[in-house]
Design an enzyme around this catalytic site. Structure first.
Site, mmCIF file in Angstrom:
data_model
loop_
_atom_site.group_PDB
_atom_site.id
_atom_site.type_symbol
_atom_site.label_atom_id
_atom_site.label_comp_id
_atom_site.label_asym_id
_atom_site.label_seq_id
_atom_site.Cartn_x
_atom_site.Cartn_y
_atom_site.Cartn_z
ATOM 1 N N SER A 1 8.728 11.214 -14.615
ATOM 2 C CA SER A 1 7.619 12.086 -14.987
ATOM 3 C C SER A 1 6.569 11.348 -15.811
ATOM 4 O O SER A 1 5.509 11.907 -16.101
ATOM 5 C CB SER A 1 8.133 13.278 -15.796
ATOM 6 O OG SER A 1 8.751 12.812 -16.995
ATOM 7 N N GLY A 2 6.884 10.112 -16.214
ATOM 8 C CA GLY A 2 5.971 9.368 -17.074
ATOM 9 C C GLY A 2 5.985 9.852 -18.512
ATOM 10 O O GLY A 2 5.079 9.540 -19.290
ATOM 11 N N THR A 3 7.029 10.595 -18.901
ATOM 12 C CA THR A 3 7.094 11.179 -20.248
ATOM 13 C C THR A 3 6.951 10.124 -21.334
ATOM 14 O O THR A 3 6.251 10.323 -22.337
ATOM 15 C CB THR A 3 8.428 11.932 -20.430
ATOM 16 O OG1 THR A 3 8.485 13.005 -19.491
ATOM 17 C CG2 THR A 3 8.564 12.473 -21.841
ATOM 18 N N HIS B 1 0.403 14.739 -35.895
ATOM 19 C CA HIS B 1 1.730 14.675 -35.275
ATOM 20 C C HIS B 1 1.572 14.396 -33.780
ATOM 21 O O HIS B 1 0.744 15.017 -33.109
ATOM 22 C CB HIS B 1 2.478 15.999 -35.478
ATOM 23 C CG HIS B 1 3.929 15.926 -35.148
ATOM 24 N ND1 HIS B 1 4.411 15.991 -33.850
ATOM 25 C CD2 HIS B 1 5.025 15.768 -35.943
ATOM 26 C CE1 HIS B 1 5.727 15.884 -33.859
ATOM 27 N NE2 HIS B 1 6.133 15.765 -35.123
ATOM 28 N N PRO B 2 2.377 13.479 -33.229
ATOM 29 C CA PRO B 2 2.212 13.122 -31.810
ATOM 30 C C PRO B 2 2.433 14.292 -30.860
ATOM 31 O O PRO B 2 1.730 14.405 -29.847
ATOM 32 C CB PRO B 2 3.240 12.014 -31.595
ATOM 33 C CG PRO B 2 4.169 12.083 -32.745
ATOM 34 C CD PRO B 2 3.389 12.639 -33.884
ATOM 35 N N SER C 1 2.127 19.117 -21.612
ATOM 36 C CA SER C 1 3.458 18.593 -21.320
ATOM 37 C C SER C 1 3.254 17.282 -20.563
ATOM 38 O O SER C 1 2.225 17.098 -19.908
ATOM 39 C CB SER C 1 4.232 19.584 -20.445
ATOM 40 O OG SER C 1 5.348 18.962 -19.825
ATOM 41 N N THR D 1 -11.141 -10.321 25.019
ATOM 42 C CA THR D 1 -10.189 -9.218 24.939
ATOM 43 C C THR D 1 -8.830 -9.768 25.332
ATOM 44 O O THR D 1 -8.732 -10.641 26.195
ATOM 45 C CB THR D 1 -10.569 -8.058 25.887
ATOM 46 O OG1 THR D 1 -10.624 -8.542 27.231
ATOM 47 C CG2 THR D 1 -11.928 -7.470 25.514
ATOM 48 N N HIS D 2 -7.770 -9.284 24.688
ATOM 49 C CA HIS D 2 -6.409 -9.790 24.926
ATOM 50 C C HIS D 2 -6.311 -11.292 24.620
ATOM 51 O O HIS D 2 -5.482 -11.989 25.198
ATOM 52 C CB HIS D 2 -5.964 -9.543 26.377
ATOM 53 C CG HIS D 2 -6.021 -8.107 26.795
ATOM 54 N ND1 HIS D 2 -4.972 -7.233 26.642
ATOM 55 C CD2 HIS D 2 -7.032 -7.381 27.361
ATOM 56 C CE1 HIS D 2 -5.314 -6.036 27.099
ATOM 57 N NE2 HIS D 2 -6.559 -6.099 27.532
ATOM 58 N N SER E 1 -4.784 -29.404 2.595
ATOM 59 C CA SER E 1 -3.450 -29.939 2.825
ATOM 60 C C SER E 1 -3.116 -30.985 1.772
ATOM 61 O O SER E 1 -3.983 -31.751 1.341
ATOM 62 C CB SER E 1 -3.359 -30.561 4.219
ATOM 63 O OG SER E 1 -2.144 -31.251 4.389
ATOM 64 N N ASN F 1 -8.843 -25.366 5.184
ATOM 65 C CA ASN F 1 -8.246 -24.172 5.767
ATOM 66 C C ASN F 1 -9.030 -22.901 5.430
ATOM 67 O O ASN F 1 -9.764 -22.858 4.441
ATOM 68 C CB ASN F 1 -6.805 -24.020 5.265
ATOM 69 C CG ASN F 1 -5.917 -25.161 5.718
ATOM 70 O OD1 ASN F 1 -6.130 -25.737 6.781
ATOM 71 N ND2 ASN F 1 -4.933 -25.502 4.905
ATOM 72 N N GLU G 1 -6.799 -15.961 4.505
ATOM 73 C CA GLU G 1 -5.365 -15.872 4.239
ATOM 74 C C GLU G 1 -5.080 -14.975 3.041
ATOM 75 O O GLU G 1 -4.151 -14.160 3.057
ATOM 76 C CB GLU G 1 -4.788 -17.274 4.039
ATOM 77 C CG GLU G 1 -4.802 -18.103 5.322
ATOM 78 C CD GLU G 1 -4.595 -19.591 5.091
ATOM 79 O OE1 GLU G 1 -4.288 -19.975 3.933
ATOM 80 O OE2 GLU G 1 -4.734 -20.370 6.052
#
Length: 464
Positions: free
Chosen positions: A97-99, A127-128, A137, A185-186, A316, A324, A329
């Site tokens: 919940s990330g509480t 007070h927190p 909450s 194509t292909h 390289s 390259n 990449e």
């Protein structure tokens, strides 16, 4: 190291004296030594936006003292500005919940705010839970922070990165509009297009990806704030959610509202699945663009070599002079990571049980990582590759001249089967297409030259 004793409902615990966090943050640090992935700072700053908005809304509703509200808001401004980044050390792999991250923010704000009040002669203590977390909450604050962070990072970071590379490639598409090249194509030769037309496909991808991402921002406008523990809004003023959302909108300059149905807002993260799906689509387009660039720039002697890209660094450690397509990449690796993140987000979002989904931190870790990576990678690809793309006109012209698929233009005149016979003969005998065509006796040289004009084949509907 010097320590002080902090306490919570479970008792006392030692906390490093130099740190601003309190007992619950310390317990989380000690109980969840899992991985190195920290709660993204974007979530922390979204929490600060939330806590400020909540304090001011509670002040306006008369349920929080004005002095307390204003000092809480002041500390939140400092967190938003990055002043306390080191005070938020918790890992992603904590309560679902990330509480603990909610309490981390509450504790830091409370301690710093209390010290500020003391320095000003006030005896009030922040007070927190009772003050910073008032009317809230973890179950409604963490999903609220999720939407604030997601919408903010997309608008402020990702969309400008898309705009930058869009502008670069749109300019290239226009500049290359007169360069006739062979289409593929292909991975096989096809009929001619212009290099500008090819690049225009990339441009449209980016344009549509941006539009799709923008469409997903509206659902993120809804915030869970005001739902508190299970969506009923227990311990919050009936107007709190709407007022707090309005304060958050004012703080961020982005539109937010308290969700109409808080039961949905706490347990479902379909809006983030939808949004990340569009981000994934951008990543897949980026993969295609980067792959096209590295294929077209392959070589320099034994590849396609129809474009050149900037030479940024040696390619390289053993082959001298090798360069390259490193930006391609990097961008394609980012795309692969985003694809994996999408799978994680989708599965995690499916794990809502009853009134709460408890996979929230991993959803946001992956969402934010995707946006960060794509933002950086698109900007890097733009600055270090796309801007420097140039055509190799000689290679392009030679490939057009040698292509057998120019024979397609003969179909209307001599038929598909006769045209195929010419192409196969030229390929088998190693002759030019023109030589093979004339050898059949089906057309004259004059007709060939009239019908086979690559520049006219790229806009066939515009021919007279």
């Amino acid at each position: 190291m010097e320590y002080r004793l902090e306490h919570d409902t479970m008792g006392e615990i030692r906390v490093p004296e130099a740190q601003e966090w309190g007992a619950q943050t310390q317990r989380s640090l000690e109980n969840f030594k899992i991985g190195t992935e920290k709660m993204p700072i974007e979530i922390i700053r979204a929490f600060a936006v939330l806590k400020k908005g909540a304090a001011l809304a509670n002040r306006d509703l008369g349920v929080l003292d004005q002095e307390k509200a204003e000092v809480i808001a002041e500390v939140c401004d400092e967190i938003i500005a990055g002043q306390f980044d080191a005070e938020f050390p918790l890992v992603v792999w904590q309560t679902g919940s990330g509480t603990q991250s909610n309490m981390n923010v509450n504790e830091v704000v409370a301690r710093v705010a209390t010290r500020k009040l003391a320095e000003r002669g006030s005896k009030q203590v922040i007070h927190p839970n009772d003050d910073v977390n008032k009317s809230q909450s973890s179950n409604d604050t963490y999903p609220t922070a999720m939407h604030i962070a997601a919408k903010t990072i997309v608008i402020d970071q990702l969309l400008p990165a898309i705009d930058a590379i869009y502008a670069t490639l749109d300019e290239k598409a226009k500049a290359f509009s007169d360069i006739v090249k062979i289409g593929r194509t292909h991975l096989q030769d096809a009929t001619p297009i212009t290099l500008g037309q090819e690049v225009s496909g990339w441009v449209r991808m980016l344009q549509l990806s941006k539009k799709m991402i923008e469409l997903t921002l509206e659902p993120l406008t809804e915030l869970a704030i005001g739902g508190t523990a299970v969506g009923t809004g227990i311990n919050a003023h009936p107007e709190f959610g709407d007022r707090a959302a309005e304060k958050m909108s004012q703080e961020t300059g982005k539109s937010f509202v308290s969700a109409e149905n808080k039961f949905h807002a706490l347990t479902s993260h379909d809006q983030l699945v939808f949004s990340h799906g569009a981000i994934k689509a951008l990543a897949m387009d980026a993969m295609k663009i980067a792959n096209d660039v590295r294929w077209l720039a392959s070589g320099p002697r034994a590849g396609i070599g129809e474009i050149t890209i900037p030479e940024n660094e040696p390619g390289s450690s053993i082959m001298p002079g090798k360069v390259n397509p490193t930006q391609s990449e990097a961008l394609t690796m980012v795309a692969a990571q985003v694809l994996g993140n999408d799978a994680t987000i989708g599965f995690a979002a499916s794990q809502g049980n009853f009134e709460l989904n408890v996979f929230k931190p991993v959803i946001m870790y992956n969402y934010i990582q995707s946006v960060r990576l794509l933002t950086d990678a698109l900007q890097s690809f733009n600055d270090h590759c796309a801007i420097g793309i140039e055509p190799e006109r000689t290679v392009i012209a030679e490939n057009v001249e040698r292509s057998l698929m120019l024979v397609t233009a003969l179909n209307p005149h001599i038929g598909y089967e006769n045209a195929a016979r010419i192409a196969k003969a030229a390929h088998k005998e190693g002759t030019t297409l023109k030589e093979a065509a004339l050898a059949t006796g089906l057309l004259t040289e004059e007709q060939y030259d009239q019908w086979i004009v690559p520049a006219e084949m790229v806009h066939p509907n515009l021919k007279a």
